[in-house]
Every structure is written in C-alpha cells, then in structure tokens.
Design an enzyme around this catalytic site. Structure first.
Site, mmCIF file in Angstrom:
data_model
loop_
_atom_site.group_PDB
_atom_site.id
_atom_site.type_symbol
_atom_site.label_atom_id
_atom_site.label_comp_id
_atom_site.label_asym_id
_atom_site.label_seq_id
_atom_site.Cartn_x
_atom_site.Cartn_y
_atom_site.Cartn_z
ATOM 1 N N GLN A 119 0.819 -1.201 0.000
ATOM 2 C CA GLN A 119 0.000 0.000 0.000
ATOM 3 C C GLN A 119 0.863 1.265 0.000
ATOM 4 O O GLN A 119 2.054 1.225 0.279
ATOM 5 C CB GLN A 119 -0.915 0.009 1.224
ATOM 6 C CG GLN A 119 -2.013 -1.041 1.157
ATOM 7 C CD GLN A 119 -3.042 -0.856 2.259
ATOM 8 O OE1 GLN A 119 -3.007 -1.538 3.263
ATOM 9 N NE2 GLN A 119 -3.955 0.077 2.063
ATOM 10 N N HIS A 120 0.196 2.377 -0.318
ATOM 11 C CA HIS A 120 0.681 3.746 -0.090
ATOM 12 C C HIS A 120 1.719 4.250 -1.073
ATOM 13 O O HIS A 120 1.930 5.455 -1.166
ATOM 14 C CB HIS A 120 1.258 3.904 1.320
ATOM 15 C CG HIS A 120 0.439 3.327 2.421
ATOM 16 N ND1 HIS A 120 -0.910 3.608 2.573
ATOM 17 C CD2 HIS A 120 0.759 2.478 3.429
ATOM 18 C CE1 HIS A 120 -1.363 2.960 3.636
ATOM 19 N NE2 HIS A 120 -0.378 2.265 4.164
ATOM 20 N N ASP B 239 -2.307 -4.959 0.473
ATOM 21 C CA ASP B 239 -1.797 -6.246 0.952
ATOM 22 C C ASP B 239 -2.560 -6.782 2.162
ATOM 23 O O ASP B 239 -2.874 -7.981 2.223
ATOM 24 C CB ASP B 239 -0.295 -6.178 1.234
ATOM 25 C CG ASP B 239 0.123 -4.981 2.067
ATOM 26 O OD1 ASP B 239 -0.742 -4.239 2.572
ATOM 27 O OD2 ASP B 239 1.339 -4.775 2.226
#
Length: 433
Positions: free
Chosen positions: A71-72, A233
């Site tokens: 992520q991110h 995830d």
C-alpha cells in the site's frame, strides 16, 4: 476447470498463484525478486511481474486475474503515461515533516473524519506534499497518481507509455479498489469519493486518480479476460485467510500489524488506528507496531541460541517470567507513538534473572505490544472474537502457546501460505465469467 490468477506485489518480491476457481486448489506458482530500497523504479515491479507470471506458466489458460500489493507507494505519471520519478514506498520516511504540516493545516480530527486517517510518512498524501515542496518541476508534470497495484493492473491490462504498450497511455483506464484507496489519505471511506481539496493541498493541483471498483466490479484486459480491482496487501491477506467480522489478524513479521474485519468504519483522531476499508465492502481498521519478530531475534542473539531453543527456554518459564518484564521498543515505537523510545528490562532479581525468564519476557513483551493494538481496536468498538496469527513469528511454539494468554482471545494459527496472492485469486474467482 476455470483457472484464475492472483498476484502479491510486495516490497520484497512478486508472488503469483494460479488456482482452480471452484476449489481454490493451487495449480501452479511463480516468484521474482524486487530491488531493495524505499524509492524504486516501478519498471522493476513490471519486469518482476512478467517474470513471475512466466514462472507460473503464463496467462493463456487463465479466465480472470487480480493484483494485490504493497500500500501507499506513490506512482506519479505524466500525460504520456510515463513515470515521473521513482516511486516513494510506504517505508520511505522523508515525508514525515509533510505529515506534520498537513495535520497543522487541517487538524487531526478533521482528517480522521474525512479520510479515516491521521497522516504519517507512510501515506501517499504526505509523499505528494513532499514532491510539491522538494521537486516542484516533477510535481508540475504529474497528470495522474496511482498506487503500485493500480499501476501494475494498468500495465498488465495492456496500457502504458506509447511504444511500450499495446493500448497506449489511456490514463482514464487506471483502476483501484477501496482498500488501497483508503490508504492514500485523500479518499473518504464514508462516501467512497476522493477528497479533491486534500489532494490539491498536497500536490498543488488536481490530477486524474484511478476509478475505484466495487467488490464485484471488473474491467477487461487486452485479451478480454476479466480483471478484479485488486487489493492492498492487508485486505488481500484478510480475503485469502477467509477472515470475517469478529476476526482480528495478528501478523508478526519484521514489524507487527493488527487488523480486524469490521462492518462499520472507525474514526480515531489519535491516529493509533488507521481506518482502512477492505476489498469486500467492509472495513479493515489497522494498528501497526515497529517491534515484532526482531524482538525475538535480538534476545535469541543475546542468549546465543537459535529460535527453536529460545522457544524451549520460554516455555520452561512460568507465565509472568517471575516479574521480569521486557518493554521491547528496540526501534522506538509507532503504537504507542514513541519514535525515540528504547527498550528496557525491569523486575530483575537474583531469582528472576534466568535465561528461561528472559526468553519468556521477550515473547510476552512482543505480544504485549500487539495486544495494545487489540485494545485500541476494542476501544473503538470493533468486536474481536478470534485472532488469526500469521507471519514468521507465528511459527514459534512459544509464541503460539503464549499468545492466547497475552491477547486474551482464542488464537488460531493458519498454515503458512501466500495469503495476499490467494486473496487476489479469490477476488478474481468472484468476477470470473
């Protein structure tokens, strides 16, 4: 037999599983490594994805697919679909000051209400602010912002820069899912819409963002295969584990994560609990800790034993380690937010200071940090009935035995597997024709 493919594009590597959609039986698998670092050229992920798919026997007989991933990470694209600069990953902390600035401008409670998050350096919004302030020429070129799994989905569907893709740089074809969108810091889990004011405050101008697909929605790739929206995830792992409301997943890796499946969203102005969404239409409130399996590594090294012997020593000691207590903040801590803290060992007496007690204190201390995450979730009204223990640390006999005592709820330890990739494959099975 209908075959579907799921992908886990993590920080370290790309894992691919091809499974029978009806039985969830794994038919074949593939893997390829990613380069180390907190700033990575996304082309390395694209190369690894292609290699992992080839190792898993290719896509020719696959009916549908989906990608889960870290992520991110900030993947900034220009108007021609080219990556503007290396992607800043979740573990790149250069945007910590940007997080403080955004909190000062909007207020922690306001941001938590609008996005479910209070910014920290991990989240995409802070990386966009860093880009605006430190690389203004690159920021000005940005026409679209994607996350790692969004960009890989776009590329595998056949899109990309002219001359490097079949379908070309059609930025409107970028898609994501609600779980990954919820980790950006500029998406509202209550409305399912992007918060454009926050996006512009971060980057300096508005840009195209991926369309957020619902749990049962799909798009097509250039071969006509159905493609799910994918997942972040943790949401992918929850789906792969079959976690439902009342379940909390406790993942013990280098860092620790505690995330629960919830029917309702959470809002935590302290920032302890990140109010993520999941990929099924529910929510996935999450707490992260910095000190997890490496606590056991440190004490095993101090005692000059392997992990099997550390576990044996810990189980030979009584609960509570005769008062010996390890506060395991070896690397500071995120939950609670004590970045400059250090570890401490207290309760040392001639009776309590034994190898066995130290080993057990390490296990109890590590689990207590994760238990604090469960307490934070309970404090927001998230029901917790069962813990699913995963990650490398969960393979310790001592951790498995002591966890129910420290966490205070029944614990199950699923067989180790590629749960993120399995979750993506299960999503693909849902949308398969």
């Amino acid at each position: 037999m209908t075959l579907v493919m799921g992908v886990d594009s993590s920080t370290q590597s790309c894992k691919v599983v091809v499974m029978d959609a009806a039985t969830s039986a794994i038919v074949r698998e593939g893997r390829a490594a990613h380069p180390a670092g907190t700033s990575v050229d996304p082309e390395a992920w694209w190369s690894a994805l292609q290699s992992a798919i080839d190792a898993a026997g290719g896509l020719d007989d696959v009916a549908a697919w989906a990608i889960g991933g870290q992520q991110h990470g900030m993947v900034a694209l220009d108007a021609d679909g080219r990556v503007v600069r290396d992607a800043l990953l979740w573990n790149d902390t250069r945007s910590a000051d940007a997080a403080h600035e955004l909190i000062a401008e909007f207020g922690a409670e306001t941001l938590a209400q609008r996005t479910g998050l209070v910014p920290v350096a991990s989240f995409t919004i802070t990386k966009l602010r860093w880009l605006r302030d430190h690389e203004p020429e690159n920021a000005a070129r940005v026409a679209a912002v994607a996350l790692p799994h969004d960009w890989l989905t776009w590329r595998l569907r056949g899109y990309g820069p002219a001359g490097e893709s079949t379908l070309g740089p059609v930025l409107d074809e970028l898609v994501t899912d609600r779980s990954d969108a919820s980790g950006t810091g500029y998406w509202d889990p209550a409305t399912g819409a992007y918060d454009r004011e926050l996006l512009v405050a971060a980057l300096g101008h508005d840009v195209l963002l991926p369309r957020v697909l619902g749990p049962d929605e799909f798009v097509l790739d250039e071969a006509g295969r159905r493609v799910g929206g994918g997942a972040g995830d943790n949401a992918g792992a929850a789906l792969g584990l079959g976690a439902g409301p009342g379940d909390v997943v406790v993942s013990i890796g280098t860092s620790g994560t505690v995330f629960a499946v919830s029917e309702t969203r959470t809002v935590d102005p302290t920032g302890t609990v990140a109010g993520f969404a999941d990929c099924t239409g529910r929510f996935l409130p999450l707490v992260a800790t910095l000190n997890a399996a490496r606590v056991l590594d440190a004490i095993a090294g101090l005692l000059a034993v392997d992990h099997e012997e550390l576990s044996r020593l810990a189980l030979a000691a009584a609960p509570g380690s005769e008062g010996l207590t390890l506060v395991p903040y070896f690397e500071g801590e995120r939950t609670p937010n004590l970045p400059d803290a250090t570890a401490s060992l207290t309760g040392m007496t001639l009776a309590s200071t034994t190898r066995e007690n130290l080993a057990r204190a390490a296990v109890e201390g590590m689990l207590s940090g994760l238990a604090a995450g469960l307490d934070a979730l309970r404090g927001l009204g998230v029901p917790l009935e069962r813990a699913l223990l995963i990650g490398g640390g969960a393979q310790s006999d001592a951790v498995r035995a002591i966890a129910p005592l420290v966490l205070g709820i029944p614990v199950e330890v699923p067989t180790p597997d590629e749960y993120v990739a399995l979750g993506a494959a299960r999503q693909a099975a849902t949308v398969a024709a």
